[in-house]
Write a protein that holds these residues in place. Structure first.
Motif, mmCIF file in Angstrom:
data_model
loop_
_atom_site.group_PDB
_atom_site.id
_atom_site.type_symbol
_atom_site.label_atom_id
_atom_site.label_comp_id
_atom_site.label_asym_id
_atom_site.label_seq_id
_atom_site.Cartn_x
_atom_site.Cartn_y
_atom_site.Cartn_z
ATOM 1 N N LYS A 296 13.871 -38.671 30.815
ATOM 2 C CA LYS A 296 12.907 -38.470 31.898
ATOM 3 C C LYS A 296 11.874 -37.395 31.569
ATOM 4 O O LYS A 296 11.509 -36.564 32.415
ATOM 5 N N MET B 296 9.132 -54.135 28.688
ATOM 6 C CA MET B 296 10.078 -53.491 29.611
ATOM 7 C C MET B 296 9.397 -52.511 30.555
ATOM 8 O O MET B 296 8.243 -52.147 30.388
ATOM 9 N N TRP B 297 10.168 -52.135 31.595
ATOM 10 C CA TRP B 297 9.820 -51.071 32.543
ATOM 11 C C TRP B 297 8.762 -51.477 33.570
ATOM 12 O O TRP B 297 8.110 -50.613 34.162
ATOM 13 N N TYR B 298 8.590 -52.762 33.791
ATOM 14 C CA TYR B 298 7.670 -53.223 34.834
ATOM 15 C C TYR B 298 8.467 -53.645 36.057
ATOM 16 O O TYR B 298 9.443 -54.386 35.960
ATOM 17 N N GLU B 299 8.044 -53.168 37.218
ATOM 18 C CA GLU B 299 8.700 -53.524 38.471
ATOM 19 C C GLU B 299 7.621 -53.767 39.516
ATOM 20 O O GLU B 299 6.737 -52.922 39.724
ATOM 21 N N GLU C 169 4.658 -44.170 33.557
ATOM 22 C CA GLU C 169 5.407 -42.989 33.980
ATOM 23 C C GLU C 169 5.247 -41.809 33.027
ATOM 24 O O GLU C 169 5.557 -40.674 33.384
ATOM 25 N N PRO D 260 5.628 -52.311 26.403
ATOM 26 C CA PRO D 260 6.278 -51.552 27.475
ATOM 27 C C PRO D 260 5.257 -50.867 28.382
ATOM 28 O O PRO D 260 4.128 -50.569 27.964
ATOM 29 N N ASN D 261 5.676 -50.588 29.589
ATOM 30 C CA ASN D 261 4.836 -49.905 30.574
ATOM 31 C C ASN D 261 4.912 -48.398 30.332
ATOM 32 O O ASN D 261 5.980 -47.802 30.454
ATOM 33 N N ARG E 138 12.005 -41.788 27.877
ATOM 34 C CA ARG E 138 12.365 -42.512 29.091
ATOM 35 C C ARG E 138 13.790 -42.173 29.523
ATOM 36 O O ARG E 138 14.054 -41.914 30.713
#
Length: 302
Positions: free
Chosen positions: A119, A213-216, A184, A180-181, A116
């Motif tokens: 990237k 984490m990482w949810y929007e 991606e 976590p998500n 993450r």
């Protein structure tokens, strides 16, 4: 007269996911704390691949038939539940379980976190073998519908498995918690698959749990996202630890509250009907479907 089967409420689904942390043997009957019977264990994958996976497979409907049975017996199995366990307790390092801790935390959790940060796409070993395992079960029991459950790292395992499933029409439901998500990290085709399965995937995230984490809202994710503010199980232990033992005690108590209580469904609260409520007593509902999911799910439905 045949006894009426109990309805699966949000509370019961959560209790099914909790069963991942039990110790069952093949052939053993599995039921939740609310006495909801799931079925009988037909397989237990305890790190079979060497990647740290920990998975129970349970027959819900049909004969109790193991992998080695003839195909004419295995096709009689109508429904199966697969439950993925989350990460090992980090304190296992000093309790004689260092290998399991290393595989879960260093080779999977931390490895994904570093991907993450840098990237990079791609998934870790445990996630990949978890996906392979689902497809193996579907091949062994070609007429069975599949239910999937997972918590924490187990949630990520389920997310990956769903993105790689060979026959999405046989997935009945998936309930995953506090993980976590991984959206991606998925390829385009994998994102299409989880988008098609969107109505069947229920992904629960307690905002007080740092692991989810990482949810929007409005962004890509695996399944319907039920992100809510749960009951706070961290503050009181932190205050007590600080008062009784000073700053270090407060830090240790917060760690305990965060991982041993909050992360293990401590913030989840249900009413008498088994509905999940937030800290204000309101029923938890999913976010609206993202535009990306709406577009991708059309691709396999054309």
């Amino acid at each position: 007269m045949r006894k009426k089967r109990m309805h699966k409420t949000a509370k019961i689904h959560k209790e099914i996911a909790e069963l991942a942390y039990s110790n069952y043997k093949i052939g053993e009957v599995v039921q939740t704390k609310s006495s909801f019977k799931i079925g009988e264990v037909i397989d237990f994958n305890n790190d079979r691949s060497g990647n740290g996976e920990y998975i129970y497979t349970i027959v819900n409907d049909g004969p109790i038939v193991v992998f080695s049975a003839p195909i004419d017996e295995r096709i009689k199995v109508k429904e199966i539940t697969i439950i993925y366990r989350g990460s090992a307790n980090p304190f296992g390092i000093i309790l004689g379980n260092a290998k399991k801790v290393r595989r879960d935390w260093i080779e999977n959790n931390i490895a994904l976190f570093m991907k993450r940060l840098t990237k990079k796409k791609g998934l870790t070993g445990q996630l990949k073998v978890s996906a392979d395992y689902l497809n193996e079960i579907m091949e062994k029991y070609p007429k069975a519908k599949i239910n999937l459950y997972g918590h924490s790292l187990g949630s990520m395992n389920v997310q990956c498995a769903l993105s790689c499933v060979t026959d999405y029409s046989r997935i009945k439901c998936a309930y995953i918690y506090n993980g976590p998500n991984i959206y991606e990290f998925l390829s385009f085709n994998q994102k299409v698959m989880v988008s098609v399965l969107y109505p069947k995937i229920h992904n629960f995230i307690d905002s007080n749990d740092i692991i989810g984490m990482w949810y929007e809202e409005g962004k890509g994710a695996v399944g319907q996202i039920y992100k809510f503010r749960g009951l706070d199980k961290k503050t009181i232990p932190t205050i007590l630890g600080s008062v009784l033992l000073g700053g270090f005690g407060g830090l240790a108590a917060r760690g305990y509250g965060s991982f041993s209580v909050q992360h293990l469904w401590g913030g989840y609260n249900f009413n008498e009907n088994g509905n999940l409520l937030d800290k204000d007593g309101k029923k938890v509902i999913p976010w609206q479907k993202s535009e990306e999911t709406a577009q991708l799910e059309k691709l396999l439905k054309k």
